[in-house]
Design a protein around this motif. Structure first.
Motif, PDB file in Angstrom:
ATOM      1  N   ALA A  14      77.729  35.786 116.373  1.00  0.00           N
ATOM      2  CA  ALA A  14      77.931  34.525 117.081  1.00  0.00           C
ATOM      3  C   ALA A  14      78.837  33.608 116.271  1.00  0.00           C
ATOM      4  O   ALA A  14      78.963  33.731 115.050  1.00  0.00           O
ATOM      5  CB  ALA A  14      76.594  33.832 117.347  1.00  0.00           C
ATOM      6  N   SER A  15      79.455  32.670 116.981  1.00  0.00           N
ATOM      7  CA  SER A  15      80.261  31.641 116.341  1.00  0.00           C
ATOM      8  C   SER A  15      80.128  30.354 117.146  1.00  0.00           C
ATOM      9  O   SER A  15      79.859  30.383 118.357  1.00  0.00           O
ATOM     10  CB  SER A  15      81.729  32.063 116.248  1.00  0.00           C
ATOM     11  OG  SER A  15      82.269  32.275 117.537  1.00  0.00           O
ATOM     12  N   CYS A  16      80.319  29.231 116.477  1.00  0.00           N
ATOM     13  CA  CYS A  16      80.212  27.928 117.138  1.00  0.00           C
ATOM     14  C   CYS A  16      80.755  26.866 116.201  1.00  0.00           C
ATOM     15  O   CYS A  16      81.030  27.135 115.033  1.00  0.00           O
ATOM     16  CB  CYS A  16      78.757  27.638 117.514  1.00  0.00           C
ATOM     17  SG  CYS A  16      77.658  27.416 116.096  1.00  0.00           S
ATOM     18  N   PHE A  52      79.949  30.975 111.555  1.00  0.00           N
ATOM     19  CA  PHE A  52      79.906  32.376 111.954  1.00  0.00           C
ATOM     20  C   PHE A  52      78.627  33.015 111.414  1.00  0.00           C
ATOM     21  O   PHE A  52      78.211  32.724 110.292  1.00  0.00           O
ATOM     22  CB  PHE A  52      81.117  33.137 111.399  1.00  0.00           C
ATOM     23  CG  PHE A  52      82.438  32.501 111.726  1.00  0.00           C
ATOM     24  CD1 PHE A  52      83.115  32.825 112.891  1.00  0.00           C
ATOM     25  CD2 PHE A  52      82.995  31.555 110.870  1.00  0.00           C
ATOM     26  CE1 PHE A  52      84.327  32.223 113.206  1.00  0.00           C
ATOM     27  CE2 PHE A  52      84.207  30.946 111.170  1.00  0.00           C
ATOM     28  CZ  PHE A  52      84.872  31.285 112.345  1.00  0.00           C
ATOM     29  N   ILE A  53      78.031  33.907 112.222  1.00  0.00           N
ATOM     30  CA  ILE A  53      76.804  34.576 111.781  1.00  0.00           C
ATOM     31  C   ILE A  53      76.756  35.991 112.343  1.00  0.00           C
ATOM     32  O   ILE A  53      77.206  36.246 113.466  1.00  0.00           O
ATOM     33  CB  ILE A  53      75.544  33.775 112.192  1.00  0.00           C
ATOM     34  CG1 ILE A  53      74.293  34.364 111.540  1.00  0.00           C
ATOM     35  CG2 ILE A  53      75.413  33.682 113.710  1.00  0.00           C
ATOM     36  CD1 ILE A  53      73.072  33.464 111.651  1.00  0.00           C
ATOM     37  N   ARG A  54      76.228  36.905 111.537  1.00  0.00           N
ATOM     38  CA  ARG A  54      76.030  38.302 111.948  1.00  0.00           C
ATOM     39  C   ARG A  54      74.655  38.739 111.485  1.00  0.00           C
ATOM     40  O   ARG A  54      74.292  38.544 110.313  1.00  0.00           O
ATOM     41  CB  ARG A  54      77.095  39.216 111.347  1.00  0.00           C
ATOM     42  CG  ARG A  54      76.922  40.696 111.704  1.00  0.00           C
ATOM     43  CD  ARG A  54      77.907  41.565 110.944  1.00  0.00           C
ATOM     44  NE  ARG A  54      77.825  42.966 111.343  1.00  0.00           N
ATOM     45  CZ  ARG A  54      76.957  43.852 110.862  1.00  0.00           C
ATOM     46  NH1 ARG A  54      76.062  43.473 109.939  1.00  0.00           N
ATOM     47  NH2 ARG A  54      76.949  45.104 111.277  1.00  0.00           N
ATOM     48  N   ILE A  55      73.897  39.351 112.394  1.00  0.00           N
ATOM     49  CA  ILE A  55      72.536  39.801 112.080  1.00  0.00           C
ATOM     50  C   ILE A  55      72.340  41.226 112.573  1.00  0.00           C
ATOM     51  O   ILE A  55      72.718  41.564 113.702  1.00  0.00           O
ATOM     52  CB  ILE A  55      71.483  38.874 112.732  1.00  0.00           C
ATOM     53  CG1 ILE A  55      71.492  37.492 112.063  1.00  0.00           C
ATOM     54  CG2 ILE A  55      70.085  39.483 112.661  1.00  0.00           C
ATOM     55  CD1 ILE A  55      70.528  36.509 112.680  1.00  0.00           C
ATOM     56  N   GLU A  56      71.755  42.061 111.734  1.00  0.00           N
ATOM     57  CA  GLU A  56      71.259  43.374 112.150  1.00  0.00           C
ATOM     58  C   GLU A  56      69.752  43.255 112.276  1.00  0.00           C
ATOM     59  O   GLU A  56      69.087  42.752 111.360  1.00  0.00           O
ATOM     60  CB  GLU A  56      71.625  44.455 111.133  1.00  0.00           C
ATOM     61  CG  GLU A  56      73.117  44.738 111.038  1.00  0.00           C
ATOM     62  CD  GLU A  56      73.435  45.915 110.127  1.00  0.00           C
ATOM     63  OE1 GLU A  56      72.476  46.535 109.596  1.00  0.00           O
ATOM     64  OE2 GLU A  56      74.629  46.207 109.933  1.00  0.00           O
ATOM     65  N   PHE A  80      74.490  24.318 121.041  1.00  0.00           N
ATOM     66  CA  PHE A  80      75.412  24.409 119.911  1.00  0.00           C
ATOM     67  C   PHE A  80      76.804  24.868 120.340  1.00  0.00           C
ATOM     68  O   PHE A  80      77.655  25.117 119.492  1.00  0.00           O
ATOM     69  CB  PHE A  80      74.852  25.384 118.865  1.00  0.00           C
ATOM     70  CG  PHE A  80      73.593  24.898 118.217  1.00  0.00           C
ATOM     71  CD1 PHE A  80      73.640  24.242 116.994  1.00  0.00           C
ATOM     72  CD2 PHE A  80      72.360  25.082 118.841  1.00  0.00           C
ATOM     73  CE1 PHE A  80      72.475  23.782 116.399  1.00  0.00           C
ATOM     74  CE2 PHE A  80      71.199  24.624 118.244  1.00  0.00           C
ATOM     75  CZ  PHE A  80      71.245  23.962 117.025  1.00  0.00           C
ATOM     76  N   ASP A  81      77.018  24.998 121.653  1.00  0.00           N
ATOM     77  CA  ASP A  81      78.280  25.526 122.166  1.00  0.00           C
ATOM     78  C   ASP A  81      78.578  26.869 121.506  1.00  0.00           C
ATOM     79  O   ASP A  81      79.709  27.161 121.105  1.00  0.00           O
ATOM     80  CB  ASP A  81      79.420  24.535 121.910  1.00  0.00           C
ATOM     81  CG  ASP A  81      80.662  24.856 122.737  1.00  0.00           C
ATOM     82  OD1 ASP A  81      80.529  25.562 123.760  1.00  0.00           O
ATOM     83  OD2 ASP A  81      81.765  24.429 122.350  1.00  0.00           O
ATOM     84  N   MET A  82      77.536  27.689 121.383  1.00  0.00           N
ATOM     85  CA  MET A  82      77.621  28.957 120.654  1.00  0.00           C
ATOM     86  C   MET A  82      77.996  30.106 121.580  1.00  0.00           C
ATOM     87  O   MET A  82      77.439  30.271 122.655  1.00  0.00           O
ATOM     88  CB  MET A  82      76.268  29.254 119.980  1.00  0.00           C
ATOM     89  CG  MET A  82      76.216  30.530 119.164  1.00  0.00           C
ATOM     90  SD  MET A  82      74.614  30.768 118.327  1.00  0.00           S
ATOM     91  CE  MET A  82      74.709  29.495 117.046  1.00  0.00           C
ATOM     92  N   GLU A  83      78.972  30.893 121.137  1.00  0.00           N
ATOM     93  CA  GLU A  83      79.329  32.136 121.823  1.00  0.00           C
ATOM     94  C   GLU A  83      78.751  33.293 121.022  1.00  0.00           C
ATOM     95  O   GLU A  83      78.895  33.330 119.796  1.00  0.00           O
ATOM     96  CB  GLU A  83      80.846  32.264 121.942  1.00  0.00           C
ATOM     97  CG  GLU A  83      81.484  31.195 122.803  1.00  0.00           C
ATOM     98  CD  GLU A  83      82.988  31.363 122.932  1.00  0.00           C
ATOM     99  OE1 GLU A  83      83.534  32.304 122.304  1.00  0.00           O
ATOM    100  OE2 GLU A  83      83.622  30.573 123.649  1.00  0.00           O
TER     101      GLU A  83
END
Length: 290
Positions: A14-16, A52-56, A80-83
């Motif tokens: 995700a990013s925002c 920016f965030i990445r999760i497994e 958060f207007d997060m995609e």
């Protein structure tokens, strides 16, 4: 509780805009939904003001579904207007390889695909030369020879795009495809094509760059993998590699060493891309390599 079956994880990216609570909104939902986080990376860019965030993660609920996840998370993300994007563990990206006559990168990718190092499908190989058809056939992959000239370039590129649509291609890899793409083609491939080229300092362009480098006594060879855009060899960088050389290296040695670096660098770039470790951040990239 932790997962004990070593199953491949789901991947959440995700990013925002940079807003207080971005990490919390994601991790809190993961916990409440019963998703065990195995790996997490995040980065807040103070210059661009983007997060920016990445999760497994491993779902602990056996009835987990992507549809339910997206539906439940949507209202929280909206604040958060997060995609965001959710990638299934079994998903294998469909990759088309474009190549000319040099086979070192193609050979390496086919080997890594065959041995499972690259979790992708390669349904098609496209070339402007017939030279590597046997290699493709040995791997039982359709090979399309589409010759190109200044006059036929628009038609040839249109045929490539048709093949990409026909084979439902998600990523295009230019594995030493020795053609300058037209602005129209760059637009078609924007954000979904990776190119590899040598990186020599100073910049040696044109024919026989390694021979030019040898004549100047170059002390390092390298390679850069980047996304394709309309700036020749200047798209957002994904991966780079470098090796030192010295006076004992003749032009042929520089070529060999450079090709080794190209192989590994291109592999790393593709791996980062398919594992959803790359985020575009304007003209730059954010890479969560490990």
């Amino acid at each position: 509780m932790t997962s004990t079956n070593h199953a491949k994880p789901w991947i959440f990216t995700a990013s925002c805009p940079s807003i207080l609570g971005t990490v919390d909104v994601v991790t809190r939902y993961m916990a409440e939904a019963g998703n065990y986080v195995e790996e997490i990376h995040s980065f807040d860019d103070s210059e661009s003001k983007n997060f920016f965030i990445r999760i497994e993660f491993q779902p602990q609920n056996e009835n987990f579904s992507a549809e339910q996840f997206n539906a439940e998370f949507a209202s929280r993300a909206a604040e958060f207007d997060m995609e965001w994007q959710l990638t299934e563990p079994q998903h294998r990206q469909r990759v088309a390889i474009l190549v000319s006559k040099y086979d070192h990168c193609l050979n390496d990718l086919l080997y890594r695909h065959r041995t499972g190092q690259l979790n992708i499908e390669i349904p098609v190989i496209i070339s402007n030369h017939p030279d590597l058809k046997e290699l493709a056939e040995w791997h039982d992959i359709p090979y399309y020879h589409l010759p190109i000239s200044a006059e036929t370039k628009p038609y040839q590129e249109a045929e490539i795009v048709k093949l990409l649509d026909q084979y439902d291609i998600e990523l295009v890899v230019l594995a030493r495809y020795m053609q300058v793409l037209s602005p129209w083609m760059c637009e078609q491939l924007n954000g979904k094509a990776i190119n590899i080229h040598h990186s020599l300092l100073p910049g040696f362009k044109g024919a026989r760059p390694y021979h030019q480098a040898w004549e100047k006594g170059v002390k390092m060879v390298g390679a850069t993998a980047h996304y394709v855009n309309n700036d020749l060899d200047e798209g957002p960088i994904i991966a780079q590699g470098i090796q030192t050389v010295d006076h004992a290296y003749y032009p042929e040695d520089l070529v060999s060493k450079g090709q080794d670096v190209e192989r590994v660098t291109l592999f790393n770039a593709i791996r980062y891309h398919i594992e959803k470790r790359v985020f575009l951040n304007g003209s730059r990239t954010v890479i969560f390599s490990h």
